[in-house]
Design a protein around this motif. Structure first.
Motif, PDB file in Angstrom:
ATOM      1  N   ARG C  46      13.158   1.618  13.831  1.00 14.96           N
ATOM      2  CA  ARG C  46      13.143   2.154  12.468  1.00 14.96           C
ATOM      3  C   ARG C  46      12.771   3.632  12.468  1.00 14.96           C
ATOM      4  O   ARG C  46      13.372   4.424  11.739  1.00 14.96           O
ATOM      5  N   GLY C 211      -2.357   9.010  13.450  1.00 10.66           N
ATOM      6  CA  GLY C 211      -2.148   7.636  13.019  1.00 10.66           C
ATOM      7  C   GLY C 211      -2.322   7.465  11.521  1.00 10.66           C
ATOM      8  O   GLY C 211      -2.769   6.422  11.054  1.00 10.66           O
ATOM      9  N   MET C 213      -0.525   7.141   7.888  1.00 11.49           N
ATOM     10  CA  MET C 213       0.785   6.713   7.382  1.00 11.49           C
ATOM     11  C   MET C 213       0.841   6.645   5.861  1.00 11.49           C
ATOM     12  O   MET C 213       1.836   6.196   5.297  1.00 11.49           O
ATOM     13  N   THR C 214      -0.237   7.047   5.203  1.00 14.25           N
ATOM     14  CA  THR C 214      -0.252   6.952   3.741  1.00 14.25           C
ATOM     15  C   THR C 214      -0.885   8.212   3.152  1.00 14.25           C
ATOM     16  O   THR C 214      -1.653   8.918   3.814  1.00 14.25           O
ATOM     17  N   LEU C 239       0.899  -1.899  15.346  1.00 16.11           N
ATOM     18  CA  LEU C 239       1.112  -2.819  14.217  1.00 16.11           C
ATOM     19  C   LEU C 239       2.607  -2.939  13.972  1.00 16.11           C
ATOM     20  O   LEU C 239       3.309  -1.935  13.863  1.00 16.11           O
ATOM     21  N   HIS C 241       5.952  -3.950  11.722  1.00 15.35           N
ATOM     22  CA  HIS C 241       6.371  -3.909  10.316  1.00 15.35           C
ATOM     23  C   HIS C 241       5.853  -2.709   9.538  1.00 15.35           C
ATOM     24  O   HIS C 241       5.773  -2.777   8.310  1.00 15.35           O
ATOM     25  N   THR C 242       5.522  -1.623  10.212  1.00 16.68           N
ATOM     26  CA  THR C 242       5.175  -0.431   9.440  1.00 16.68           C
ATOM     27  C   THR C 242       6.461   0.300   9.054  1.00 16.68           C
ATOM     28  O   THR C 242       7.507   0.100   9.658  1.00 16.68           O
ATOM     29  N   PRO C 243       6.397   1.154   8.038  1.00 20.50           N
ATOM     30  CA  PRO C 243       7.567   1.977   7.709  1.00 20.50           C
ATOM     31  C   PRO C 243       7.798   3.033   8.793  1.00 20.50           C
ATOM     32  O   PRO C 243       6.950   3.238   9.669  1.00 20.50           O
TER      33      PRO C 243
ATOM     34  N   TYR D  55       7.233  -3.481   4.239  1.00 25.22           N
ATOM     35  CA  TYR D  55       6.529  -2.847   5.349  1.00 25.22           C
ATOM     36  C   TYR D  55       5.035  -2.716   5.048  1.00 25.22           C
ATOM     37  O   TYR D  55       4.624  -2.695   3.889  1.00 25.22           O
ATOM     38  N   LEU D  56       4.258  -2.586   6.093  1.00 21.54           N
ATOM     39  CA  LEU D  56       2.801  -2.519   5.969  1.00 21.54           C
ATOM     40  C   LEU D  56       2.302  -1.083   6.058  1.00 21.54           C
ATOM     41  O   LEU D  56       2.698  -0.337   6.956  1.00 21.54           O
ATOM     42  N   ASN D  57       1.416  -0.735   5.151  1.00 21.06           N
ATOM     43  CA  ASN D  57       0.855   0.613   5.128  1.00 21.06           C
ATOM     44  C   ASN D  57      -0.357   0.715   6.044  1.00 21.06           C
ATOM     45  O   ASN D  57      -1.494   0.514   5.630  1.00 21.06           O
ATOM     46  N   LEU D  58      -0.070   1.052   7.288  1.00 20.02           N
ATOM     47  CA  LEU D  58      -1.120   1.247   8.287  1.00 20.02           C
ATOM     48  C   LEU D  58      -2.157   2.242   7.783  1.00 20.02           C
ATOM     49  O   LEU D  58      -1.812   3.335   7.363  1.00 20.02           O
ATOM     50  N   ASP D  59      -3.433   1.858   7.806  1.00 18.86           N
ATOM     51  CA  ASP D  59      -4.517   2.781   7.430  1.00 18.86           C
ATOM     52  C   ASP D  59      -5.829   2.271   8.008  1.00 18.86           C
ATOM     53  O   ASP D  59      -6.432   1.330   7.489  1.00 18.86           O
ATOM     54  N   LYS D 276       2.107 -10.075   3.404  1.00 19.56           N
ATOM     55  CA  LYS D 276       3.038  -9.471   2.443  1.00 19.56           C
ATOM     56  C   LYS D 276       3.104 -10.290   1.152  1.00 19.56           C
ATOM     57  O   LYS D 276       3.182  -9.735   0.056  1.00 19.56           O
ATOM     58  N   MET D 320      -5.708  -3.580  10.166  1.00 21.14           N
ATOM     59  CA  MET D 320      -4.920  -2.357  10.344  1.00 21.14           C
ATOM     60  C   MET D 320      -4.521  -1.712   9.019  1.00 21.14           C
ATOM     61  O   MET D 320      -3.915  -0.645   8.994  1.00 21.14           O
ATOM     62  N   THR D 321      -4.815  -2.372   7.916  1.00 20.14           N
ATOM     63  CA  THR D 321      -4.536  -1.781   6.604  1.00 20.14           C
ATOM     64  C   THR D 321      -5.812  -1.585   5.799  1.00 20.14           C
ATOM     65  O   THR D 321      -5.751  -1.287   4.610  1.00 20.14           O
ATOM     66  N   SER D 332      -0.807  -1.951  -2.989  1.00 18.65           N
ATOM     67  CA  SER D 332      -0.938  -0.630  -2.363  1.00 18.65           C
ATOM     68  C   SER D 332      -0.854  -0.690  -0.838  1.00 18.65           C
ATOM     69  O   SER D 332      -0.699   0.336  -0.191  1.00 18.65           O
ATOM     70  N   CYS D 335       4.899  -1.330   1.362  1.00 15.35           N
ATOM     71  CA  CYS D 335       5.974  -0.562   0.731  1.00 15.35           C
ATOM     72  C   CYS D 335       7.295  -1.232   1.089  1.00 15.35           C
ATOM     73  O   CYS D 335       7.341  -2.115   1.944  1.00 15.35           O
TER      74      CYS D 335
END
Lengths: 337, 337, 337, 337
Positions: C46, C211, C213-214, C239, C241-243, D55-59, D276, D320-321, D332, D335
């Motif tokens: 992706r 790292g 992503m937001t 991780l 499934h991240t964008p 998709y997951l918002n890595l944070d 999700k 991871m989020t 939030s 995405c």
């Protein structure tokens, strides 16, 4: 007999048509003579695919009232809102198993058996139109479809059809680009609103314009006095690169649906597709190629079997979305993928 | 001779070009020398694909008035709004069957036969530009296209072309990144608005800037005094990853279409594509690779046959959408898929 | 030596990595140990694909002023806005050809040759971080990257790096989910804004958080006092499934780009991708896997060759879009497909 | 035992089910009897695919507080917000390895081991419902699911379940289109809001309506007094061409999520998918086919292993989020691609 059995029997006996398991235009693209669509052959496929991207809103929290798929149209009541589309020159496209008279008679008998009717066709050979009218005379359940010939010939054909009992008549205006029409003297082809109005007034029975793909075209048909239109791109056989009928139907229904009847064809194969067409604003649908396959494989029983399959699928869609009658089917029961 | 016959004859006689059944850039990606586009080779394919996602609004409720595909441009009347694109270094890209003089003369003769004209090319070898001007002198129907050389050389080439009868001249400004141009002394390459204005005023005949892909670029060409632009990404041969020409054309047409002429090229293969380009706002189109194939397979008759095919397809699209002349073709006759 | 030659030499000598012609994550999905990304392996793909759907706005109507790809960052001037990404545990992922010390020294020498720098890595084995600092000491062009250990260990590593001359330091905060970090005593892992601020104040040299992503994460890094962030999903290795990084970069740049530096990595392979990243708001980029391939195939000359290739492509993109320096590259020079 | 080991052991021992590496409906489309979905078989696939496009918002800039995946629902506390979906007629669909009693008992034991519970099924054969209630009686951790029979039979089954200790009960209202239900006397099938209210009041324990796919349907369930709904299209087994559950969940959650509990099923396979679903507004999820595979391959240990895998993945996504507990998971943290 089931439709699937009829289809199996049809394989190998239909000239250029392969009677494919899924009739989506992929197996016959650009095959004319034959059942294919013109040029890139993508229009038939696009028609088919467009129905696949419309989804059904499952909702069974509803009273269990029974399902009624019947419709009143053309001054009659039919068992389901499905009609066989007009097909001409069958020996040219589907081989020599049936001539035009045999084909048309079997089709109307199968439709009668299933409680529906067939549109019949027209062509350069006078026999095509006459065969349809003969079947109409016998069965009482056919809608003759005249091509956009020069004025005198259209008048003559209207007279001929009415004399055989036509209660409604159609014109596939989108045939105006066919080479044999353009080559005629005096010239045949596209018609102005005024010319259409003349035909419609002369006919004095409900008149349907087939081959409308735009809001503008629908408004012109309305202005000309048509009882209804058939949203159609002629299965992709008259112009390459048109949109899918399912894509243009909603805007047309929004513009003229309250003032005239709207039928649609193009890639409709299952009762689910019929349901979706009605949800998008159509009153009824026409189906072409699969009825031909059903007929070549199973004669009138094949035709009736296909109609029964459509009815069962339509009824199932209605039950599972909480629709008891056709008038319950509106845009709230579908969504887009 | 038909285009398909010419294409069959061309196969195997065109160096790096396979004369594919569908000329969509997939068979030659990244083949340079040869007909390919640069890097990933996706730009040529994107150009082609973009036309496929534009659909035609079938509407034959219209008076049957006959179809006129003719256009007035470059101070002349042509039979259809299609021109052969400038091609240089043909021995390099398409093998040794024709030298530059032969190629250019045959192309202009074929175009003359079909009632259209050819843009002719330019290159490091002086012969490329001279061959085009020689063909112009003989046929009267060519538009010489000069590369963005340093100022003195551009002036010299303008003089040369005018002396051979050029009524219009073009510059493919997007060639500025070609290695042989960048390597020159004094440096060749991109030009400011002021530099372009100097060329245009010096030429004193209609001047077309080829290789504009943005509204900003179109406005600069307008400011420089160009008679028109050619929306083009050079078939993907000068920069990878550009958008399709069909994608950028509408906004450019909206911004400058009332103030200058707009031509477009890139993946246009059929009369349907020509029709779509006009609907999006182009006045005319250029076509490259298929004219080369037609020429290698059928010489001037191949070129004329391809142009006739385009004309028939364009006329059919016009008839089936209710357009009697090119000025009837606007954005209302298409929709997007 | 060219990058392509280095890549050919690397094939078969890189453990789990195939040194694919196009490094898009398809050949190694879910290969860990190895260069793959986690789980479905779709994140690396992706990342790569996202750059392909961004197009360049060709525009060569511009003064011909020459192209400057240089950048000032980390208190130094570099030849292009590209840095080698930190890689740790090379014997684990890429086989035994080089140990950590050899790998890091060669990488920094190659970067030095090309006028750029490398981020160096960290890991459970102390040698990983020390190897990077040793290379920094020798070459002067490395940015040590520390993992989110418990506080005392982070402090110790900051001291160690500064003693070897670090002018900037990074932390790949997204490594907090790696099993070996989670298994430590005292626990390592995610850090609050307060904890990060403590590290950053202690370091007292520019500190980069890798790292993010937001927008929310970027604002937290800003609040903690970071000099910049690296928009990164760790190449999909921490991780699933991240964008794509290209998808989240614009909003992050809009939110914090005027207040801190933004670097980005993930699927950047060509100078075109570098150009696109800058257009979306990045100041510079990191590239991982291809630099590793270049090193295994061509040692420091391979690394330098890859950087030269990137520079030539970036300069070409700039010339063809009318950008003379990096500061000219803004969102107006790209569009989305 | 791992889930993957259980899956390997299940292969070849599951009748019509292939125990595919990825259970996405592609291997079994239109296989009924068997695990397939109806007609085109696209609904199961669409369900699965819909989760992949979120998709997951890595944070990981967040305090390291530990992760809690537990949930309170049905008057109990469970280790993770995942329940085994009701499956009936296992010998019919999955072969003769287990009868209904064995299957249900093993499933509930496995769930108990993993700290979760199972919904149990119903069918024409009385044994199906009784087997579920027997398992409930033994394990205490089952939610019996009754089909939309005629009123007297529903009342009888409610009594039966309560007598075995049911603390909650569900009705899969979307089963109303199944042929065996439609064929019954007195007729079974869809239920009005009033009929549902009667059931719910009679039950006097929390009542869940399974098979809601629209906001309108959710509001009707709310009006009828349901404790919650299960957003479900029955895995595509009751109506072809429905949308994916992930596609309709957000609007349903927005409309009724603050007033009733929302569960969801359909294509959920990993802890990432669970995460999700919760982010889109679900309180918990049901999973069907993979639990069956786990059971056939590994009996209760297989079921528990699969649940452990889901828990580990869910916990990893949360870490991871930056989500410490389920209540932190909102829109939030995701995405759309």
């Amino acid at each position: 007999m089931t439709y699937e059995e009829a289809r199996q029997l049809a394989r190998g006996n239909m000239g250029h048509c392969h009677a494919c398991p899924v009739c989506d235009g992929r197996g016959c693209k650009n095959t004319i003579p034959g059942p294919g669509s013109k040029g890139t052959g993508t229009v038939a496929t696009r028609n088919f695919d467009a129905w696949q991207s419309i989804y059904l809103n499952l909702d069974t929290i509803a009273p269990d009232k029974g399902i009624d798929t019947s419709i009143e149209i053309f001054g009659e009541k039919f068992d389901l809102p499905v009609f066989a589309a007009p097909i001409g020159a069958v020996t040219n496209h589907y081989g020599t198993k049936y001539n035009e008279y045999e084909y048309t008679e079997i089709m109307t008998r199968g439709c009668r058996q299933a409680g529906i009717a067939a549109f019949t066709g027209d062509g350069l050979n006078e026999m095509f139109f006459e065969a349809g009218c003969a079947a109409l005379e016998k069965s009482g359940c056919a809608i003759p479809t005249v091509k956009p010939w020069h004025k005198d010939l259209v008048f003559k054909k209207i007279d001929y059809a009415k004399a055989r009992g036509a209660k409604a008549i159609a014109m596939d205006i989108d045939a105006s680009g066919l080479p044999f029409l353009k080559a005629m003297t005096p010239p045949s082809g596209s018609k102005s609103v005024e010319e259409l109005r003349e035909f419609i007034e002369y006919a004095a029975i409900p008149f349907y314009i087939k081959g409308v793909m735009t809001v503008k075209g629908a408004l012109k048909a309305l202005e000309a006095g048509a009882a209804g239109i058939i949203v159609s791109n002629h299965g992709g056989r008259v112009l390459d690169h048109t949109p899918a009928t399912a894509a243009v139907l909603p805007a047309i229904a929004d513009a003229v649906g309250s003032r005239m009847q709207i039928l649609v064809d193009g890639g409709i194969r299952t009762g689910h597709d019929v349901f979706k067409a009605l949800a998008l604003g159509a009153d009824a649908v026409l189906i072409g190629r699969p009825f031909v396959v059903a007929l070549y494989g199973g004669a009138e029983d094949g035709v009736a079997a296909y109609a029964r399959k459509l009815k069962a699928e339509l009824a199932d869609c209605m039950a599972m979305t909480g629709c008891a009658s056709l008038s319950d089917i509106d845009r709230s029961v579908i969504c887009h993928g």
